[in-house]
Design an enzyme around this catalytic site. Structure first.
Site, PDB file in Angstrom:
ATOM      1  N   VAL A  11       0.825  -1.210   0.000  1.00  0.00           N
ATOM      2  CA  VAL A  11       0.000   0.000   0.000  1.00  0.00           C
ATOM      3  C   VAL A  11       0.862   1.263   0.000  1.00  0.00           C
ATOM      4  O   VAL A  11       0.628   2.199  -0.769  1.00  0.00           O
ATOM      5  CB  VAL A  11      -0.950   0.000   1.223  1.00  0.00           C
ATOM      6  CG1 VAL A  11      -1.552   1.383   1.452  1.00  0.00           C
ATOM      7  CG2 VAL A  11      -2.064  -1.002   0.997  1.00  0.00           C
ATOM      8  N   ASP A  30      10.692   3.502   5.652  1.00  0.00           N
ATOM      9  CA  ASP A  30      10.408   2.143   6.121  1.00  0.00           C
ATOM     10  C   ASP A  30      11.470   1.733   7.129  1.00  0.00           C
ATOM     11  O   ASP A  30      12.636   2.102   7.021  1.00  0.00           O
ATOM     12  CB  ASP A  30      10.390   1.166   4.941  1.00  0.00           C
ATOM     13  CG  ASP A  30       9.540  -0.053   5.239  1.00  0.00           C
ATOM     14  OD1 ASP A  30       8.448  -0.180   4.651  1.00  0.00           O
ATOM     15  OD2 ASP A  30       9.951  -0.873   6.094  1.00  0.00           O
ATOM     16  N   THR A 121      -5.408  -0.548   7.370  1.00  0.00           N
ATOM     17  CA  THR A 121      -6.755  -0.956   7.763  1.00  0.00           C
ATOM     18  C   THR A 121      -6.776  -1.170   9.273  1.00  0.00           C
ATOM     19  O   THR A 121      -6.068  -2.041   9.786  1.00  0.00           O
ATOM     20  CB  THR A 121      -7.149  -2.252   7.027  1.00  0.00           C
ATOM     21  OG1 THR A 121      -7.083  -1.992   5.627  1.00  0.00           O
ATOM     22  CG2 THR A 121      -8.540  -2.712   7.398  1.00  0.00           C
ATOM     23  N   PHE A 153      -8.647   1.236  -0.784  1.00  0.00           N
ATOM     24  CA  PHE A 153      -9.501   0.225  -1.415  1.00  0.00           C
ATOM     25  C   PHE A 153      -8.845  -0.430  -2.629  1.00  0.00           C
ATOM     26  O   PHE A 153      -9.499  -1.176  -3.350  1.00  0.00           O
ATOM     27  CB  PHE A 153     -10.835   0.854  -1.836  1.00  0.00           C
ATOM     28  CG  PHE A 153     -11.601   1.462  -0.692  1.00  0.00           C
ATOM     29  CD1 PHE A 153     -12.228   0.670   0.250  1.00  0.00           C
ATOM     30  CD2 PHE A 153     -11.671   2.834  -0.555  1.00  0.00           C
ATOM     31  CE1 PHE A 153     -12.916   1.232   1.318  1.00  0.00           C
ATOM     32  CE2 PHE A 153     -12.363   3.411   0.499  1.00  0.00           C
ATOM     33  CZ  PHE A 153     -12.989   2.604   1.444  1.00  0.00           C
ATOM     34  N   ARG A 155      -6.862  -2.815  -5.156  1.00  0.00           N
ATOM     35  CA  ARG A 155      -6.689  -4.274  -5.220  1.00  0.00           C
ATOM     36  C   ARG A 155      -5.265  -4.574  -5.619  1.00  0.00           C
ATOM     37  O   ARG A 155      -4.743  -3.927  -6.544  1.00  0.00           O
ATOM     38  CB  ARG A 155      -7.610  -4.866  -6.303  1.00  0.00           C
ATOM     39  CG  ARG A 155      -9.070  -4.715  -6.038  1.00  0.00           C
ATOM     40  CD  ARG A 155      -9.868  -4.929  -7.320  1.00  0.00           C
ATOM     41  NE  ARG A 155      -9.677  -3.828  -8.272  1.00  0.00           N
ATOM     42  CZ  ARG A 155     -10.227  -3.765  -9.473  1.00  0.00           C
ATOM     43  NH1 ARG A 155     -10.995  -4.738  -9.895  1.00  0.00           N
ATOM     44  NH2 ARG A 155     -10.011  -2.726 -10.271  1.00  0.00           N
ATOM     45  N   LYS A 222     -14.210   0.769   5.658  1.00  0.00           N
ATOM     46  CA  LYS A 222     -13.203  -0.160   5.130  1.00  0.00           C
ATOM     47  C   LYS A 222     -13.499  -1.607   5.544  1.00  0.00           C
ATOM     48  O   LYS A 222     -13.556  -2.511   4.704  1.00  0.00           O
ATOM     49  CB  LYS A 222     -11.801   0.257   5.618  1.00  0.00           C
ATOM     50  CG  LYS A 222     -10.708  -0.692   5.244  1.00  0.00           C
ATOM     51  CD  LYS A 222     -10.524  -0.823   3.742  1.00  0.00           C
ATOM     52  CE  LYS A 222      -9.618  -2.002   3.407  1.00  0.00           C
ATOM     53  NZ  LYS A 222      -9.479  -2.216   1.973  1.00  0.00           N
ATOM     54  N   ALA A 270     -17.060 -18.832  -7.631  1.00  0.00           N
ATOM     55  CA  ALA A 270     -16.802 -19.943  -6.695  1.00  0.00           C
ATOM     56  C   ALA A 270     -15.401 -20.495  -6.955  1.00  0.00           C
ATOM     57  O   ALA A 270     -14.882 -20.389  -8.061  1.00  0.00           O
ATOM     58  CB  ALA A 270     -17.844 -21.034  -6.908  1.00  0.00           C
ATOM     59  N   CYS A 278      -5.496  -9.270   3.187  1.00  0.00           N
ATOM     60  CA  CYS A 278      -6.597  -8.402   3.625  1.00  0.00           C
ATOM     61  C   CYS A 278      -7.862  -9.163   4.032  1.00  0.00           C
ATOM     62  O   CYS A 278      -8.232  -9.158   5.203  1.00  0.00           O
ATOM     63  CB  CYS A 278      -6.924  -7.383   2.539  1.00  0.00           C
ATOM     64  SG  CYS A 278      -5.596  -6.182   2.322  1.00  0.00           S
ATOM     65  N   LYS A 281      -7.870 -11.603   7.145  1.00  0.00           N
ATOM     66  CA  LYS A 281      -7.593 -10.907   8.411  1.00  0.00           C
ATOM     67  C   LYS A 281      -8.673  -9.864   8.711  1.00  0.00           C
ATOM     68  O   LYS A 281      -9.057  -9.685   9.859  1.00  0.00           O
ATOM     69  CB  LYS A 281      -6.192 -10.309   8.371  1.00  0.00           C
ATOM     70  CG  LYS A 281      -6.073  -8.805   8.350  1.00  0.00           C
ATOM     71  CD  LYS A 281      -4.660  -8.321   8.365  1.00  0.00           C
ATOM     72  CE  LYS A 281      -4.433  -7.092   7.497  1.00  0.00           C
ATOM     73  NZ  LYS A 281      -5.288  -5.952   7.722  1.00  0.00           N
TER      74      LYS A 281
HETATM   75  N1  LIG Z   1      -2.093  -5.035   0.458  1.00  0.00           N
HETATM   76  C1  LIG Z   1      -3.174  -4.415   0.020  1.00  0.00           C
HETATM   77  O1  LIG Z   1      -3.530  -4.460  -1.150  1.00  0.00           O
HETATM   78  C2  LIG Z   1      -3.995  -3.585   0.981  1.00  0.00           C
HETATM   79  C3  LIG Z   1      -5.147  -2.933   0.500  1.00  0.00           C
HETATM   80  C4  LIG Z   1      -5.861  -2.127   1.371  1.00  0.00           C
HETATM   81  C5  LIG Z   1      -5.437  -1.981   2.696  1.00  0.00           C
HETATM   82  N2  LIG Z   1      -4.341  -2.644   3.135  1.00  0.00           N
HETATM   83  C6  LIG Z   1      -3.890  -2.417   4.508  1.00  0.00           C
HETATM   84  O2  LIG Z   1      -2.752  -1.556   4.445  1.00  0.00           O
HETATM   85  C7  LIG Z   1      -1.832  -1.879   5.495  1.00  0.00           C
HETATM   86  C8  LIG Z   1      -0.470  -2.197   4.900  1.00  0.00           C
HETATM   87  O3  LIG Z   1      -0.592  -3.348   4.101  1.00  0.00           O
HETATM   88  P1  LIG Z   1       0.578  -3.820   3.128  1.00  0.00           P
HETATM   89  O4  LIG Z   1       0.060  -4.962   2.354  1.00  0.00           O
HETATM   90  O5  LIG Z   1       1.124  -2.648   2.402  1.00  0.00           O
HETATM   91  O6  LIG Z   1       1.661  -4.314   4.206  1.00  0.00           O
HETATM   92  P2  LIG Z   1       3.192  -4.641   3.956  1.00  0.00           P
HETATM   93  O7  LIG Z   1       3.565  -5.639   4.982  1.00  0.00           O
HETATM   94  O8  LIG Z   1       3.431  -4.948   2.514  1.00  0.00           O
HETATM   95  O9  LIG Z   1       3.936  -3.255   4.255  1.00  0.00           O
HETATM   96  C9  LIG Z   1       4.020  -2.677   5.518  1.00  0.00           C
HETATM   97  C10 LIG Z   1       5.372  -1.990   5.616  1.00  0.00           C
HETATM   98  O10 LIG Z   1       5.411  -1.209   6.806  1.00  0.00           O
HETATM   99  C11 LIG Z   1       6.723  -1.293   7.334  1.00  0.00           C
HETATM  100  N3  LIG Z   1       6.647  -0.900   8.746  1.00  0.00           N
HETATM  101  C12 LIG Z   1       6.029  -1.533   9.779  1.00  0.00           C
HETATM  102  N4  LIG Z   1       6.102  -0.792  10.893  1.00  0.00           N
HETATM  103  C13 LIG Z   1       6.792   0.323  10.579  1.00  0.00           C
HETATM  104  C14 LIG Z   1       7.150   1.479  11.307  1.00  0.00           C
HETATM  105  N5  LIG Z   1       6.806   1.646  12.568  1.00  0.00           N
HETATM  106  N6  LIG Z   1       7.854   2.436  10.675  1.00  0.00           N
HETATM  107  C15 LIG Z   1       8.208   2.292   9.363  1.00  0.00           C
HETATM  108  N7  LIG Z   1       7.846   1.233   8.609  1.00  0.00           N
HETATM  109  C16 LIG Z   1       7.144   0.256   9.219  1.00  0.00           C
HETATM  110  C17 LIG Z   1       7.145  -2.721   7.099  1.00  0.00           C
HETATM  111  O11 LIG Z   1       8.547  -2.858   7.121  1.00  0.00           O
HETATM  112  C18 LIG Z   1       6.553  -2.954   5.688  1.00  0.00           C
HETATM  113  O12 LIG Z   1       7.481  -2.632   4.669  1.00  0.00           O
HETATM  114  C19 LIG Z   1      -2.475  -3.025   6.269  1.00  0.00           C
HETATM  115  O13 LIG Z   1      -3.216  -2.497   7.321  1.00  0.00           O
HETATM  116  C20 LIG Z   1      -3.410  -3.645   5.235  1.00  0.00           C
HETATM  117  O14 LIG Z   1      -4.489  -4.314   5.848  1.00  0.00           O
HETATM  118  C21 LIG Z   1      -3.597  -3.437   2.312  1.00  0.00           C
END
Ligand SMILES: NC(=O)c1ccc[n+]([C@@H]2O[C@H](COP(=O)([O-])OP(=O)(O)OC[C@H]3O[C@@H](n4cnc5c(N)ncnc54)[C@H](O)[C@@H]3O)[C@@H](O)[C@H]2O)c1
Length: 447
Positions: A11, A30, A121, A153, A155, A222, A270, A278, A281
């Site tokens: 994201v 990061d 999220t 939102f 994908r 969300k 199906a 996502c 969880k």
């Molecule tokens: N993956 C998706 O398509 C998607 C879509 C909508 C919402 N979300 C939500 O977005 C959030 C992130 O999802 P993601 O898939 O990108 O996760 P991810 O694990 O790919 O990325 C999270 C990043 O945050 C970094 N991180 C963690 N704690 C940190 C901190 N304190 N300081 C700096 N960096 C830190 C991690 O090293 C990692 O690189 C989640 O809550 C997820 O539910 C994800």
């Protein structure tokens, strides 16, 4: 606007690159120093269509930079997005420790008035916890921080396209200043005032709905949206089971349902169930959120249970036909949780692979993008360079991820490589008639 994005995962990286693409100056931060190093060196830690070119372009243009130093990242930012992971706790609730840590660091290092935007999220009321945390740990006088919710939102596999052409942008705010900052941030996207890097003939005459709510409602939107989509998938899977027992073809049933505009066609496929980081969880977290507020969300518990059953269904179906699994080679086509991503988190393919390995089978997997991550997650899986190698001496092929390339395979060659031409199409994505005519024993879902 100067923007900071904390967390450069699926994201955060898309958010950072897209906001830079439409003209903002973005710094991505990061904690994972290796990830930052890869990004600084011009590499990408994830696969997402269009992302690599966009990151490269905006870095060269001087609008996107990366750092592992939080002080440098937040110092001058007018808006800070929190995009860190919120993984599930053993009880199903969301682990918010990464959100808290990011918030504390912002409180300690921000040097100017700034808006903190939760994009991860998170459960309803997290915004209030962020406000409290800022008040406790902030070095700035009260009132220097605003907090907003801006759920994501997009994908995976379509994230860049979805970010630049969203169905809606939801912002939960508690004051006009926060709303104004978010309107400014998203104005190029809402008004279609950017050079679209995806479509040359992009129609940008459609204003994007910009929905302003209170923070709690945005947080709920969300979880409610993801849970509703998951519910549609589990509903289709329950119908597939009925089709198998009572006779009927799930494809015809869902097509007939989906023509009703009130129902719609999407998310009625199906198969072997939903996965990814996502839906599984978020459904569990929403059950927990409801429980904590005194509501038993039995409907959603059932959605989750039905989904868990799907992977077992696939293993049971193989056992029904192959009798003994021990010692048999089984090929899995597709390891990512869905097409166009390299993400294997909660991928049904890996769950099935684990179960087959437990039964003593030899599992040979192929995926066009997710092989490396699948190998890291499940070293006992034999990774193959192409689908034909995966099919070699196999007694069954299971299509786990509906990558478009699988439709166009040289299926006679697949059949020639196999010991027994059994094909379990776990996504109903292949042409049953064509494959049956080629001599495959074709098994679909709910047909
Ligand atoms: N993956 C998706 O398509 C998607 C879509 C909508 C919402 N979300 C939500 O977005 C959030 C992130 O999802 P993601 O898939 O990108 O996760 P991810 O694990 O790919 O990325 C999270 C990043 O945050 C970094 N991180 C963690 N704690 C940190 C901190 N304190 N300081 C700096 N960096 C830190 C991690 O090293 C990692 O690189 C989640 O809550 C997820 O539910 C994800």
């Amino acid at each position: 606007m100067k923007v900071c994005v904390i967390g450069t995962g699926y994201v955060g990286l898309v958010t950072a690159a897209c906001l830079a693409e439409v003209g903002h100056h973005v710094i991505g931060m990061d904690d994972d120093a290796g990830k930052v190093q890869t990004l600084k060196a011009g590499g990408l830690p994830i696969y997402e269509p269009y992302l690599e070119e966009m990151v490269h372009r905006t870095v060269v243009a001087g609008r996107l930079t990366f750092t592992a130093d939080v002080a440098e990242a937040v110092r001058e930012a007018a808006a800070i997005f929190i995009c860190v992971n919120t993984p599930p706790l053993p009880d199903g609730g969301a682990d918010l420790s990464y959100v808290e840590l990011a918030t504390r660091r912002i409180a300690e290092h921000a040097t100017c008035r700034t808006l903190i935007i939760e994009k991860s999220t998170v459960p309803v009321q997290t915004g209030a916890w962020i406000e409290k945390t800022l008040a406790v740990y902030g070095k700035r006088p009260d009132g220097e921080f605003d907090v907003a919710s801006n759920p994501e939102f997009t994908r995976e596999g379509r994230a860049v396209e979805d970010f630049l052409h969203p169905d809606r942008i939801v912002v939960g705010v508690s004051n006009a200043r926060a709303e104004q900052t978010l309107r400014e941030l998203y104005r190029p996207i809402v008004d279609g005032r950017f050079c679209c890097p995806i479509h040359s003939d992009c129609r940008q005459d459609r204003a994007v709905p910009f929905l302003v709510t209170d923070i709690r409602s945005a947080e709920l939107i969300k979880h409610a949206s993801n849970s509703f989509l998951a519910l549609k998938i589990s509903f289709a899977n329950a119908l597939a089971d009925i089709c198998e027992r009572a006779g009927g073809d799930i494809l015809q049933v869902t097509h007939g349902m989906g023509l009703d505009k009130r129902i719609g066609r999407s998310f009625l496929q199906a198969g072997i169930g939903f996965g990814g980081s996502c839906f599984p969880k978020d459904v569990k977290a929403f059950v927990k959120i409801a429980e904590q507020s005194g509501y038993d969300f039995a409907l959603l518990k059932e959605v989750d249970r039905l989904n868990e059953q799907r992977r077992e269904w696939a293993v049971a179906r193989l056992k029904q036909v192959l009798w003994i699994l021990r010692g048999k080679r089984i090929a899995l086509f597709g390891l990512a949780f869905k097409p166009d991503t390299d993400d294997v988190r909660q991928a049904p393919a890996l769950h099935i692979a684990r179960r087959l390995l437990d039964e003593g089978a030899v599992v040979q997997g192929y995926d066009p993008q997710a092989a490396t991550k699948a190998g890291q997650a499940l070293p006992a899986l034999t990774l193959c360079p192409d689908p034909y190698a995966a099919a070699a001496q196999a007694e069954a092929v299971v299509l786990c991820t509906e990558w478009p390339m699988f439709r166009g395979l040289d299926w006679p060659r697949v059949k020639a490589a196999m010991l027994r031409p059994l094909l379990l199409d776990g996504r109903n994505a292949l042409d049953r008639d064509q494959l049956t005519a080629l001599g495959f024993e074709y098994l679909g879902v709910g047909r």
